[in-house]
Enzyme design. Structure first.
Site, short mmCIF file in Angstrom:
data_model
loop_
_atom_site.label_atom_id
_atom_site.label_comp_id
_atom_site.label_asym_id
_atom_site.label_seq_id
_atom_site.Cartn_x
_atom_site.Cartn_y
_atom_site.Cartn_z
N ASP A 30 0.84 -1.26 -0.07
CA ASP A 30 -0.01 0.12 0.21
C ASP A 30 0.94 1.17 0.11
O ASP A 30 0.58 2.02 -0.35
CB ASP A 30 -0.10 0.30 1.34
CG ASP A 30 -1.85 -0.96 1.61
OD1 ASP A 30 -1.99 -1.55 -0.40
OD2 ASP A 30 -2.71 -1.05 1.73
N LEU A 80 -34.86 -10.71 -16.97
CA LEU A 80 -34.85 -12.30 -16.66
C LEU A 80 -36.44 -12.96 -16.22
O LEU A 80 -36.81 -12.20 -15.23
CB LEU A 80 -33.63 -13.22 -16.30
CG LEU A 80 -32.32 -12.73 -16.95
CD1 LEU A 80 -31.38 -13.56 -15.70
CD2 LEU A 80 -32.64 -12.93 -18.77
N GLU A 109 -24.43 -19.89 -14.74
CA GLU A 109 -23.29 -18.58 -14.04
C GLU A 109 -24.33 -18.42 -12.50
O GLU A 109 -25.43 -18.51 -12.53
CB GLU A 109 -23.72 -17.34 -15.10
CG GLU A 109 -23.04 -17.14 -15.71
CD GLU A 109 -23.60 -16.04 -16.74
OE1 GLU A 109 -24.11 -15.30 -16.19
OE2 GLU A 109 -23.27 -15.79 -18.44
N TYR A 222 -22.79 -9.89 -19.49
CA TYR A 222 -23.06 -9.79 -20.54
C TYR A 222 -22.46 -8.96 -21.42
O TYR A 222 -22.45 -7.82 -21.11
CB TYR A 222 -24.58 -9.14 -20.38
CG TYR A 222 -25.23 -9.69 -21.51
CD1 TYR A 222 -25.30 -10.34 -22.82
CD2 TYR A 222 -26.67 -8.98 -21.15
CE1 TYR A 222 -25.81 -10.62 -24.12
CE2 TYR A 222 -27.45 -9.36 -22.86
CZ TYR A 222 -27.03 -9.54 -23.79
OH TYR A 222 -28.59 -9.20 -24.87
N LYS A 284 -28.29 -19.36 -19.81
CA LYS A 284 -28.10 -18.40 -20.58
C LYS A 284 -27.71 -19.39 -21.74
O LYS A 284 -26.75 -20.25 -21.75
CB LYS A 284 -26.70 -17.24 -20.73
CG LYS A 284 -27.65 -16.50 -19.81
CD LYS A 284 -26.30 -15.53 -19.32
CE LYS A 284 -25.95 -14.59 -18.79
NZ LYS A 284 -25.53 -13.78 -18.32
N CYS A 420 -39.66 6.06 23.09
CA CYS A 420 -39.70 5.91 24.60
C CYS A 420 -39.13 7.63 24.30
O CYS A 420 -37.92 8.14 23.85
CB CYS A 420 -39.01 5.10 24.98
SG CYS A 420 -38.76 5.77 26.66
N CYS A 426 -34.01 7.68 30.29
CA CYS A 426 -34.26 6.09 30.26
C CYS A 426 -32.86 5.22 29.65
O CYS A 426 -32.22 5.63 29.23
CB CYS A 426 -34.98 5.67 28.95
SG CYS A 426 -35.68 4.48 28.27
S1 IVH Z 1 -27.57 -12.05 -18.04
C1 IVH Z 1 -30.28 -10.30 -21.15
N1 IVH Z 1 -26.16 -12.53 -15.59
O1 IVH Z 1 -30.69 -10.54 -12.61
C2 IVH Z 1 -30.06 -10.88 -20.06
N2 IVH Z 1 -28.19 -10.75 -15.37
O2 IVH Z 1 -33.63 -10.03 -14.01
C3 IVH Z 1 -29.35 -9.94 -19.07
N3 IVH Z 1 -28.45 -10.33 -12.57
O3 IVH Z 1 -30.91 -6.66 -14.74
C4 IVH Z 1 -29.03 -10.09 -18.09
N4 IVH Z 1 -27.08 -11.93 -12.77
O4 IVH Z 1 -29.59 -7.29 -13.16
C5 IVH Z 1 -27.07 -11.49 -16.03
N5 IVH Z 1 -25.01 -13.72 -14.71
C6 IVH Z 1 -25.94 -12.78 -14.35
C7 IVH Z 1 -26.55 -11.91 -13.77
C8 IVH Z 1 -27.74 -11.36 -13.60
C9 IVH Z 1 -27.37 -11.18 -11.79
C10 IVH Z 1 -28.99 -9.76 -12.71
C11 IVH Z 1 -29.44 -8.62 -13.86
C12 IVH Z 1 -30.50 -8.25 -14.60
C13 IVH Z 1 -31.28 -9.25 -13.51
C14 IVH Z 1 -32.43 -10.41 -14.32
#
Ligand code: IVH
Length: 663
Positions: A30, A80, A109, A222, A284, A420, A426
């Site tokens: 640091d 989603l 994920e 993403y 996904k 209170c 108190c």
């Molecule tokens: S993908 C079109 N991957 O969950 C796909 N979302 O309703 C876009 N989130 O709005 C999202 N971890 O805020 C994706 N590994 C992940 C995620 C993730 C958290 C959140 C994100 C999104 C919501 C889904």
């Protein structure tokens, strides 16, 4: 030569940031980091022609209040669809099989539970960070996001697209969250219920130097754009990792449903050891071509789904309800439960929050209740199993009197909590006031924490804050666990606190609803305690950020003779009860060193009046925007050229109201 040196310092600091925040493997001490950082800071200060909005020095944030500009997302941020059962995951898989009619891979994920963010990179530089907002447009929080160490301001390598977007989640790690809430509790500020709220609240703070101190983290998951590096989602994220982004290792390419379920089962348990909050798994389609082919429904993509973990629940019996009186006098009902195992810990108590919640649950002693530990820290009761009610017990009625001192409780209009009102007698409130008074942001009396205050209170040495100044080293040294050395230390801090400035003393008094900022504003408006004491509610309300609630509280504080007697004692000990000349001076130099451009039309004062205010507060006026501009005082209808220029240089736009607050 100099330019190259500055650039190489920047690169070096970026490398160390990446090792520390992204790889969790520091490559420098640091001390050495600070040395390089200071060197760069100085060179940049002396050579403003080499300014770079994405230099590592720009990560520390600034004290200037910013206002957020709304920006349209290039691609809407849709969410989603959620499922809670493995059967629904099977349905999702079946739908994809029918739709794609060919082999496909899925990527599993973690679903991170924070605040969604969209980052735009142009030519390898972070150009904009936007919150989700309503999905169509969000707030431009670039200034705040730049303070997050794990988000690269400039990318590594050279094979990134010239223009792309990457989305992810801003997170507040559990340890940071716990520490923040502890501090908020010391400062009598409302606590954040979970790290998600804390992260999104922090992102929206107007003061980026506070954001910087909150140690947020970010995972990206993403990538979007025209010419992405790979034809799979997984491939894109691996590239993103090379460019310096923090990409989770908890990711798996699956070839069948069994592999997906294995991932779910594994992480349902393993996630509990992670430093950040997760609330499910995101599944996904891996191939970008297959993603595009499956397309979107009205609300979410067909190629992805979120499987949410069940909040862990247990059923147990409600034995009794007890009531805790906090340091502020707020009374919290607590359910005493038949001990039950929940997420690996035995739960015996759960918060019931307030009278309305008890009423809505229609709670009776002896009821079988559902206890849940969601993203929240304290387990809560979410329902009653009325079928299991064999005999109806006594209905739970919120108490009318304080369990500590017997005073009749009151409920302020519009507030859920009961209080209170017996602030000065108190016991938990007395101790709370003393602890608050001694706190770091108040009088900073080190060593006078909860434990010591309890000890001194129980031994009759402390009855109110004025007693602190009567404590002798002998009194202190006689206490269990204290000893001579700590006693002398405490005494030194007590003596030093006598020179704490008036605004700190005002905050330290713990007048209900008077936080740090309000105390400052009151001190400026009423530069001595006598003036504040004389002020009527009407006069108090004219102070910025002081409403009726605070005004009433201040008036009633000074109407209490015991408070006046205590203040007189404190005055006798030599505490500061008026604004010192340096402090008064400081207010007139609020804009010292700042170069400010004015643009647009204003509602509250004329343009000339604003020019005058800037000069009176030590700021410098400038007619055109450049890298040296500290901020633009932006009214309505700001000129489009100026707006563009300010945005391209990442210069903050400060609105009229925020500017007035600044000075
Ligand atoms: S993908 C079109 N991957 O969950 C796909 N979302 O309703 C876009 N989130 O709005 C999202 N971890 O805020 C994706 N590994 C992940 C995620 C993730 C958290 C959140 C994100 C999104 C919501 C889904």
């Amino acid at each position: 030569m100099l330019k190259e040196h500055i650039e190489s310092l920047r690169r070096e600091l970026e490398r160390h940031n990446h090792s520390y925040y992204v790889l969790n493997a520091p490559t420098i001490s640091d001390f050495e980091f600070d040395r390089l950082f200071k060197e760069l800071e100085q060179l940049e200060r002396e050579n403003p022609q080499f300014f770079d909005a994405n230099s590592p020095t720009q990560r520390i944030g600034s004290d200037i209040n910013q206002s957020f500009v709304q920006v349209a997302h290039r691609y809407p941020m849709i969410s989603l669809s959620n499922t809670y059962s493995q059967a629904e995951v099977e349905d999702f898989y079946g739908r994809l099989q029918r739709l794609l009619n060919q082999d496909f891979e899925l990527v599993c994920e973690l679903k991170y539970d924070g605040a969604a963010i969209s980052l735009v990179y142009k030519n390898g530089q972070l150009s904009r960070a936007i919150t989700r907002g309503d999905g169509e447009k969000g707030d431009d929080v670039t200034v705040n996001v730049k303070t997050i160490g794990s988000i690269p301001l400039r990318l590594r390598g050279n094979d990134f697209p010239a223009d792309f977007e990457i989305r992810g989640e801003i997170l507040m790690p559990w340890p940071v969250f716990d520490e923040l809430n502890k501090e908020r509790s010391r400062q009598q500020e409302p606590l954040f219920a979970n790290p998600r709220n804390a992260a999104s609240g922090t992102l929206k703070l107007q003061n980026s130097s506070i954001v910087s101190s909150r140690k947020l983290d970010a995972y990206l998951y993403y990538m979007l754009g025209e010419d992405l590096p790979a034809d799979t989602h997984f491939g894109n994220l691996q590239k993103a990792k090379e460019w310096g982004f923090k990409i989770s290792d908890a990711m798996r390419v699956c070839h069948n449903l069994q592999e997906v379920f294995d991932f779910i089962t594994y992480w349902d348990t393993a996630r509990k050891d992670l430093p950040v909050a997760t609330d499910g798994i995101v599944i996904k389609v891996n191939s970008i071509a297959q993603q595009n082919y499956s397309g979107l429904t009205a609300k979410s993509p067909r190629w992805a789904i979120a499987y949410k973990f069940q909040a862990e629940k247990a059923l147990t019996r409600l034995n009794s309800v007890s009531y805790q009186v906090g340091r502020t006098g707020a009374v919290t009902p607590v359910a005493n439960l038949e001990p039950v195992l929940l997420s690996g810990t035995t739960v015996k108590r759960a918060s019931l929050h307030n009278a309305d919640i008890i009423e809505n649950l229609d709670l009776h002693i002896g009821d079988m209740v559902f206890v849940e530990k969601g993203g929240e820290i304290i387990p809560k009761i979410t329902g009653v199993d009325t079928d299991a009610r064999l005999m109806i017990g006594e209905k739970v009625q919120f108490i009318k009197k304080c369990p500590e001192c017997g005073s009749a409780l009151i409920r302020y209009q519009g507030e859920a909590a009961h209080y209170c009102p017996n602030e000065n007698h108190c016991p938990p409130q007395i101790k709370g006031k003393i602890e608050h008074f001694a706190g770091r942001r108040a009088m900073n009396i080190e060593g006078l924490g909860e434990e010591t205050v309890n000890l001194l209170y129980d031994n009759n040495l402390l009855h109110n804050i004025a007693d602190i100044y009567e404590l002798t080293i002998q009194d202190l040294a006689r206490q269990e666990r204290l000893g001579n050395k700590s006693a002398r230390n405490i005494k030194t801090f007590v003596e030093n606190s006598k020179s704490a400035p008036y605004q700190r003393v005002l905050f330290a008094l713990g007048i209900r609803f008077v936080g740090e900022t309000t105390a400052k504003k009151l001190a400026l408006a009423f530069p001595s305690i006598e003036q504040l004491e004389q002020a009527t509610a009407e006069q108090l309300i004219t102070v910025d950020e002081v409403g009726e609630r605070i005004a009433k509280s201040v008036v009633s504080y000074f109407a209490d003779e015991q408070n006046i007697a205590m203040l007189n004692r404190l005055k006798g000990y030599g505490l500061q009860f008026s604004l010192s000349p340096e402090n008064l001076q400081a207010t007139a130099t609020a804009l010292a060193g700042k170069t400010i451009v004015i643009s647009g039309v204003f509602a509250k004062h004329s343009r000339d009046a604003y020019k005058q205010m800037i000069e009176q507060n030590g700021g410098k006026l400038s007619g055109s925007i450049s890298a040296k501009t500290s901020f633009v005082l932006a009214g309505e209808n700001m000129g489009p050229e100026k707006l563009k220029k300010a945005q391209s240089l990442n210069i903050q736009l400060v609105k009229e109201d925020d500017f007035l607050k600044m000075i």
